[in-house]
Motif scaffolding. Structure first.
Motif, PDB file in Angstrom:
ATOM      1  N   ALA A  19       0.875  -1.179   0.000  1.00  0.00           N
ATOM      2  CA  ALA A  19       0.000   0.000   0.000  1.00  0.00           C
ATOM      3  C   ALA A  19       0.907   1.221   0.000  1.00  0.00           C
ATOM      4  CB  ALA A  19      -0.901  -0.006   1.231  1.00  0.00           C
ATOM      5  N   HIS A  20       0.324   2.375  -0.254  1.00  0.00           N
ATOM      6  CA  HIS A  20       1.088   3.612  -0.331  1.00  0.00           C
ATOM      7  C   HIS A  20       0.471   4.665   0.576  1.00  0.00           C
ATOM      8  CE1 HIS A  20       1.493   2.370  -4.832  1.00  0.00           C
ATOM      9  NE2 HIS A  20       2.071   1.512  -4.037  1.00  0.00           N
ATOM     10  N   GLU A  21       1.246   5.669   0.901  1.00  0.00           N
ATOM     11  CA  GLU A  21       0.754   6.820   1.648  1.00  0.00           C
ATOM     12  C   GLU A  21       0.351   7.949   0.705  1.00  0.00           C
ATOM     13  OE1 GLU A  21       0.248   7.147   4.983  1.00  0.00           O
ATOM     14  OE2 GLU A  21       0.672   5.005   5.030  1.00  0.00           O
ATOM     15  N   PHE A  22       0.238   7.641  -0.564  1.00  0.00           N
ATOM     16  CA  PHE A  22      -0.076   8.641  -1.575  1.00  0.00           C
ATOM     17  C   PHE A  22      -1.055   8.036  -2.577  1.00  0.00           C
ATOM     18  CE2 PHE A  22       3.931   6.457  -2.378  1.00  0.00           C
ATOM     19  CZ  PHE A  22       3.683   5.828  -3.591  1.00  0.00           C
ATOM     20  N   PHE A  23      -1.531   8.846  -3.499  1.00  0.00           N
ATOM     21  CA  PHE A  23      -2.390   8.389  -4.585  1.00  0.00           C
ATOM     22  C   PHE A  23      -1.511   7.989  -5.762  1.00  0.00           C
ATOM     23  CE2 PHE A  23      -5.105  11.064  -2.086  1.00  0.00           C
ATOM     24  CZ  PHE A  23      -6.338  10.443  -2.145  1.00  0.00           C
ATOM     25  N   GLU A  24      -2.051   7.109  -6.588  1.00  0.00           N
ATOM     26  CA  GLU A  24      -1.308   6.657  -7.751  1.00  0.00           C
ATOM     27  C   GLU A  24      -2.309   6.397  -8.872  1.00  0.00           C
ATOM     28  OE1 GLU A  24       2.315   3.524  -8.423  1.00  0.00           O
ATOM     29  OE2 GLU A  24       0.798   3.003  -6.954  1.00  0.00           O
ATOM     30  N   PHE A  66       5.392  -5.430 -20.438  1.00  0.00           N
ATOM     31  CA  PHE A  66       4.431  -4.613 -19.703  1.00  0.00           C
ATOM     32  C   PHE A  66       5.014  -3.215 -19.548  1.00  0.00           C
ATOM     33  CE2 PHE A  66       2.574  -2.929 -15.776  1.00  0.00           C
ATOM     34  CZ  PHE A  66       1.233  -3.222 -15.945  1.00  0.00           C
ATOM     35  N   ARG A  67       4.325  -2.238 -20.111  1.00  0.00           N
ATOM     36  CA  ARG A  67       4.766  -0.843 -20.018  1.00  0.00           C
ATOM     37  C   ARG A  67       3.576   0.002 -19.571  1.00  0.00           C
ATOM     38  NH1 ARG A  67       9.656   0.250 -23.025  1.00  0.00           N
ATOM     39  NH2 ARG A  67      10.337  -1.647 -24.046  1.00  0.00           N
ATOM     40  N   HIS A  68       3.870   0.948 -18.689  1.00  0.00           N
ATOM     41  CA  HIS A  68       2.782   1.762 -18.158  1.00  0.00           C
ATOM     42  C   HIS A  68       3.277   3.127 -17.713  1.00  0.00           C
ATOM     43  CE1 HIS A  68       3.763   1.001 -13.773  1.00  0.00           C
ATOM     44  NE2 HIS A  68       4.502   0.115 -14.379  1.00  0.00           N
ATOM     45  N   TYR A  69       2.315   4.042 -17.642  1.00  0.00           N
ATOM     46  CA  TYR A  69       2.561   5.349 -17.049  1.00  0.00           C
ATOM     47  C   TYR A  69       2.171   5.244 -15.582  1.00  0.00           C
ATOM     48  CZ  TYR A  69       2.664   7.451 -21.718  1.00  0.00           C
ATOM     49  OH  TYR A  69       2.962   7.784 -23.016  1.00  0.00           O
ATOM     50  N   ASN A  70       2.888   5.971 -14.758  1.00  0.00           N
ATOM     51  CA  ASN A  70       2.630   5.976 -13.334  1.00  0.00           C
ATOM     52  C   ASN A  70       2.748   7.405 -12.823  1.00  0.00           C
ATOM     53  OD1 ASN A  70       4.153   5.927 -10.481  1.00  0.00           O
ATOM     54  ND2 ASN A  70       2.724   4.232 -10.587  1.00  0.00           N
ATOM     55  N   VAL A  71       1.706   7.876 -12.156  1.00  0.00           N
ATOM     56  CA  VAL A  71       1.746   9.205 -11.547  1.00  0.00           C
ATOM     57  C   VAL A  71       1.412   9.035 -10.074  1.00  0.00           C
ATOM     58  CG1 VAL A  71       0.806  11.545 -11.525  1.00  0.00           C
ATOM     59  CG2 VAL A  71       1.016  10.309 -13.695  1.00  0.00           C
ATOM     60  N   MET A  72       2.341   9.449  -9.221  1.00  0.00           N
ATOM     61  CA  MET A  72       2.149   9.406  -7.776  1.00  0.00           C
ATOM     62  C   MET A  72       2.004  10.842  -7.285  1.00  0.00           C
ATOM     63  SD  MET A  72       5.064   6.595  -6.849  1.00  0.00           S
ATOM     64  CE  MET A  72       6.281   7.280  -7.968  1.00  0.00           C
ATOM     65  N   PHE A  73       0.997  11.064  -6.431  1.00  0.00           N
ATOM     66  CA  PHE A  73       0.796  12.422  -5.925  1.00  0.00           C
ATOM     67  C   PHE A  73       0.211  12.380  -4.527  1.00  0.00           C
ATOM     68  CE2 PHE A  73      -2.852  11.108  -8.352  1.00  0.00           C
ATOM     69  CZ  PHE A  73      -3.952  11.552  -7.659  1.00  0.00           C
ATOM     70  N   SER A  74       0.522  13.418  -3.766  1.00  0.00           N
ATOM     71  CA  SER A  74       0.056  13.503  -2.392  1.00  0.00           C
ATOM     72  C   SER A  74      -1.366  14.053  -2.349  1.00  0.00           C
ATOM     73  CB  SER A  74       0.985  14.405  -1.575  1.00  0.00           C
ATOM     74  OG  SER A  74       0.973  15.719  -2.085  1.00  0.00           O
ATOM     75  N   GLU A  75      -2.025  13.796  -1.232  1.00  0.00           N
ATOM     76  CA  GLU A  75      -3.384  14.295  -1.015  1.00  0.00           C
ATOM     77  C   GLU A  75      -3.430  15.815  -1.114  1.00  0.00           C
ATOM     78  OE1 GLU A  75      -6.594  14.357   2.663  1.00  0.00           O
ATOM     79  OE2 GLU A  75      -4.983  12.888   2.656  1.00  0.00           O
TER      80      GLU A  75
END
Length: 180
Positions: A19-24, A66-75
Motif C-alpha cells: 500500500a502507499h501513503e499517496f495516490f497513484e 508490460f509498459r505503463h505510465y505511473n503518476v504518484m501524488f500527495s493528497e
C-alpha cells in the motif's frame, strides 16, 4: 510542498502486496498482466487505467513487455473541493478506455511525465494539477462512479476518507473536524 512524480516504466517483475501513503494513477499502454486490488483480481491490458488511494492494497503481476505510465501524488496536491470529491469518487476505480480515448489519455500522461522531469517554475504545479484533473475526469466518465456527491454527505465522505487513511493513528474527533 506539493508532491507529484510522473514516469513511464517497463515492469518485468511482480510487485508483492503493498500500500502507499499517496495516490497513484496508472495507465497500461503495452503488454498485460493482472493485479489484485483489495483482494479482487483485475486483468491489465493496453487501455487499462486505474487509481489507487492510500486505503488500497494491491499486487501487480506483469507479463513480458508490460509498459505503463505511473503518476504518484500527495493528497495535498488538490486543494479545491471539486478535485477532492473526484478523488473520493474514483476510489479503487479501474476502467478500460476506448480506442478513441487512448491517444488522448496517452498525450496527457506524456505531458505530465515531461512536466515532472522539468525544473519547477511558477506554472508547473497548476499545469500538472490541470492535466491530472483531466485524467481523473476521464476515469470518472469511463466508470459508473458518481462524480457529484450530494452536498449533505460531502463532509461525511471527507471524514470517512480521513478515518480510513489514518486508522492506525490515535485519531480524535477534533482531528477529523479540523480536516473536514
Amino acid at each position: 510542498q506539493v508532491r507529484i512524480k510522473a514516469t513511464t516504466r517497463r515492469q518485468r517483475t511482480p510487485f508483492e502486496l503493498h500500500a502507499h501513503e499517496f495516490f497513484e494513477i496508472e495507465y497500461i499502454y503495452s503488454g498485460g498482466g493482472y493485479q489484485l486490488l483489495n483482494g479482487v483480481r483485475h486483468a491489465l491490458r493496453p487501455g487499462s487505467m486505474y487509481l489507487l488511494t492510500p486505503m488500497d492494497v494491491h499486487e501487480l503481476y506483469p507479463e513480458p513487455e508490460f509498459r505503463h505510465y505511473n503518476v504518484m501524488f500527495s493528497e495535498e496536491f488538490f486543494s479545491d473541493e471539486f478535485a477532492y470529491d473526484m478523488l473520493l469518487s474514483c476510489r479503487a476505480a479501474q476502467v478500460e478506455l476506448t480506442e478513441t480515448q487512448q491517444p488522448q489519455v496517452r498525450s496527457l500522461f506524456d505531458q505530465l511525465v515531461d512536466e515532472s522531469g522539468r525544473p519547477r517554475d511558477a506554472y508547473a504545479v497548476s499545469y500538472m494539477r490541470s492535466l491530472l484533473q483531466c485524467l481523473l475526469i476521464t476515469l470518472l466518465r469511463s466508470s459508473a462512479a458518481d462524480t457529484q456527491p450530494e452536498p449533505d454527505i460531502q463532509s461525511v465522505r471527507k471524514a470517512q476518507f480521513y478515518l480510513q487513511r489514518h486508522f492506525r493513528d490515535p485519531v480524535t474527533l477534533h482531528d477529523v473536524a479540523a480536516h473536514v
